[in-house]
Design a protein around this motif. Structure first.
Motif, PDB file in Angstrom:
ATOM      1  N   ILE A  66       0.842  -1.196   0.000  1.00  0.00           N
ATOM      2  CA  ILE A  66       0.000   0.000   0.000  1.00  0.00           C
ATOM      3  C   ILE A  66       0.877   1.246   0.000  1.00  0.00           C
ATOM      4  CG2 ILE A  66      -1.615   1.339   1.414  1.00  0.00           C
ATOM      5  CD1 ILE A  66      -2.802  -1.380   2.315  1.00  0.00           C
ATOM      6  N   HIS A  67       1.923   1.230   0.782  1.00  0.00           N
ATOM      7  CA  HIS A  67       2.856   2.367   0.833  1.00  0.00           C
ATOM      8  C   HIS A  67       3.456   2.618  -0.550  1.00  0.00           C
ATOM      9  CE1 HIS A  67       6.694   4.396   1.854  1.00  0.00           C
ATOM     10  NE2 HIS A  67       5.911   5.037   2.696  1.00  0.00           N
ATOM     11  N   ARG A  68       3.873   1.550  -1.222  1.00  0.00           N
ATOM     12  CA  ARG A  68       4.438   1.675  -2.563  1.00  0.00           C
ATOM     13  C   ARG A  68       3.402   2.239  -3.535  1.00  0.00           C
ATOM     14  NH1 ARG A  68       4.699  -3.475  -4.095  1.00  0.00           N
ATOM     15  NH2 ARG A  68       2.738  -3.133  -5.139  1.00  0.00           N
ATOM     16  N   ASP A  69       2.175   1.740  -3.476  1.00  0.00           N
ATOM     17  CA  ASP A  69       1.119   2.229  -4.365  1.00  0.00           C
ATOM     18  C   ASP A  69       0.837   3.708  -4.141  1.00  0.00           C
ATOM     19  OD1 ASP A  69       0.934  -0.313  -5.356  1.00  0.00           O
ATOM     20  OD2 ASP A  69      -0.970  -0.800  -4.383  1.00  0.00           O
ATOM     21  N   VAL A  70       0.810   4.130  -2.886  1.00  0.00           N
ATOM     22  CA  VAL A  70       0.552   5.540  -2.582  1.00  0.00           C
ATOM     23  C   VAL A  70       1.687   6.415  -3.105  1.00  0.00           C
ATOM     24  CG1 VAL A  70       0.354   7.201  -0.690  1.00  0.00           C
ATOM     25  CG2 VAL A  70      -0.995   5.115  -0.646  1.00  0.00           C
ATOM     26  N   GLU A  71       2.928   5.940  -2.968  1.00  0.00           N
ATOM     27  CA  GLU A  71       4.054   6.711  -3.500  1.00  0.00           C
ATOM     28  C   GLU A  71       3.954   6.865  -5.008  1.00  0.00           C
ATOM     29  OE1 GLU A  71       7.664   4.889  -2.212  1.00  0.00           O
ATOM     30  OE2 GLU A  71       7.592   5.842  -0.248  1.00  0.00           O
ATOM     31  N   VAL A  72       3.607   5.785  -5.708  1.00  0.00           N
ATOM     32  CA  VAL A  72       3.449   5.852  -7.160  1.00  0.00           C
ATOM     33  C   VAL A  72       2.317   6.801  -7.520  1.00  0.00           C
ATOM     34  CG1 VAL A  72       2.762   4.511  -9.201  1.00  0.00           C
ATOM     35  CG2 VAL A  72       4.438   3.581  -7.601  1.00  0.00           C
ATOM     36  N   LEU A  73       1.224   6.715  -6.812  1.00  0.00           N
ATOM     37  CA  LEU A  73       0.080   7.580  -7.071  1.00  0.00           C
ATOM     38  C   LEU A  73       0.430   9.047  -6.854  1.00  0.00           C
ATOM     39  CD1 LEU A  73      -2.958   7.838  -7.674  1.00  0.00           C
ATOM     40  CD2 LEU A  73      -3.339   7.611  -5.219  1.00  0.00           C
ATOM     41  N   LEU A  74       1.086   9.355  -5.753  1.00  0.00           N
ATOM     42  CA  LEU A  74       1.453  10.744  -5.473  1.00  0.00           C
ATOM     43  C   LEU A  74       2.462  11.276  -6.494  1.00  0.00           C
ATOM     44  CD1 LEU A  74       1.688  10.748  -1.584  1.00  0.00           C
ATOM     45  CD2 LEU A  74      -0.053  11.804  -3.018  1.00  0.00           C
ATOM     46  N   GLU A  75       3.417  10.463  -6.882  1.00  0.00           N
ATOM     47  CA  GLU A  75       4.391  10.904  -7.882  1.00  0.00           C
ATOM     48  C   GLU A  75       3.708  11.135  -9.228  1.00  0.00           C
ATOM     49  OE1 GLU A  75       7.958  12.210  -9.323  1.00  0.00           O
ATOM     50  OE2 GLU A  75       7.386  11.807  -7.260  1.00  0.00           O
ATOM     51  N   SER A  76       2.800  10.232  -9.607  1.00  0.00           N
ATOM     52  CA  SER A  76       2.066  10.401 -10.866  1.00  0.00           C
ATOM     53  C   SER A  76       1.225  11.667 -10.832  1.00  0.00           C
ATOM     54  CB  SER A  76       1.151   9.196 -11.128  1.00  0.00           C
ATOM     55  OG  SER A  76       1.903   8.021 -11.193  1.00  0.00           O
ATOM     56  N   LEU A  77       0.538  11.884  -9.741  1.00  0.00           N
ATOM     57  CA  LEU A  77      -0.301  13.074  -9.613  1.00  0.00           C
ATOM     58  C   LEU A  77       0.536  14.345  -9.664  1.00  0.00           C
ATOM     59  CD1 LEU A  77      -3.102  14.290  -9.131  1.00  0.00           C
ATOM     60  CD2 LEU A  77      -2.675  14.068  -6.679  1.00  0.00           C
ATOM     61  N   SER A  78       1.675  14.352  -8.959  1.00  0.00           N
ATOM     62  CA  SER A  78       2.501  15.563  -8.964  1.00  0.00           C
ATOM     63  C   SER A  78       3.078  15.840 -10.343  1.00  0.00           C
ATOM     64  CB  SER A  78       3.606  15.457  -7.922  1.00  0.00           C
ATOM     65  OG  SER A  78       4.500  14.414  -8.253  1.00  0.00           O
ATOM     66  N   LEU A  79       3.489  14.793 -11.071  1.00  0.00           N
ATOM     67  CA  LEU A  79       3.989  15.001 -12.437  1.00  0.00           C
ATOM     68  C   LEU A  79       2.886  15.515 -13.355  1.00  0.00           C
ATOM     69  CD1 LEU A  79       6.306  11.901 -12.925  1.00  0.00           C
ATOM     70  CD2 LEU A  79       6.992  14.298 -12.753  1.00  0.00           C
ATOM     71  N   PHE A  80       1.680  14.958 -13.211  1.00  0.00           N
ATOM     72  CA  PHE A  80       0.562  15.415 -14.038  1.00  0.00           C
ATOM     73  C   PHE A  80       0.231  16.875 -13.752  1.00  0.00           C
ATOM     74  CE2 PHE A  80      -4.001  16.197 -14.485  1.00  0.00           C
ATOM     75  CZ  PHE A  80      -4.120  16.033 -15.855  1.00  0.00           C
ATOM     76  N   VAL A  81       0.185  17.242 -12.470  1.00  0.00           N
ATOM     77  CA  VAL A  81      -0.135  18.628 -12.107  1.00  0.00           C
ATOM     78  C   VAL A  81       0.938  19.565 -12.633  1.00  0.00           C
ATOM     79  CG1 VAL A  81      -0.340  20.212 -10.149  1.00  0.00           C
ATOM     80  CG2 VAL A  81      -1.574  18.044 -10.126  1.00  0.00           C
TER      81      VAL A  81
END
Length: 134
Positions: A66-81
């Motif tokens: 779950i920690h890994r998934d959240v990190e991937v999600l946050l990194e993807s979101l920050s790159l998209f923004v």
């Protein structure tokens, strides 16, 4: 009620017990009683640890995923923004029609997120991609 016990101890343990019992208010019976009670308590704790070890290990692995998934999600979101903010020009304040379209799109986005959360579906779920192709 106390029960009398006859025990045989190794010489070095007996000497150590004798040395500990020389202090004020200390006696051999109390020292042996307390030491045995502590040992039995730790032994019971170890048995409980053995019972929960596998479950705790599985929960730790799940939490790491779950920690890994959240990190991937946050990194993807920050790159998209970052991409979106660098590519898209801000709307002029006087362009009321464009701002209305933007608000409508944002409301539609929020409604879609709320609907998927309520239904328990995920966009990135591999099963959802298979169902979309049908």
């Amino acid at each position: 009620m106390k029960v009398r016990q006859n025990l045989y101890l190794d010489r070095e343990i007996s000497d150590a017990l004798e040395a500990l019992a020389t202090g004020p208010g200390a006696n051999k019976s109390r020292l042996v009683n307390d030491a045995l009670a502590d040992w039995l308590a730790r032994r019971a704790t170890r048995q409980v640890d053995d019972l929960f070890r596998h479950r705790l290990d599985r929960m730790s692995r799940d939490l790491a995923g779950i920690h890994r998934d959240v990190e991937v999600l946050l990194e993807s979101l920050s790159l998209f923004v970052r991409y979106q903010l660098t590519v898209t020009a801000p709307l002029p304040v006087a362009d009321v029609a464009a701002q209305a379209v933007g608000k409508a799109r944002f409301e539609a986005f929020l409604n879609q997120v709320a609907r998927q959360v309520a239904e328990g579906t995920r966009t990135l779920d591999p099963r959802a991609a298979v169902e979309d192709r049908k």
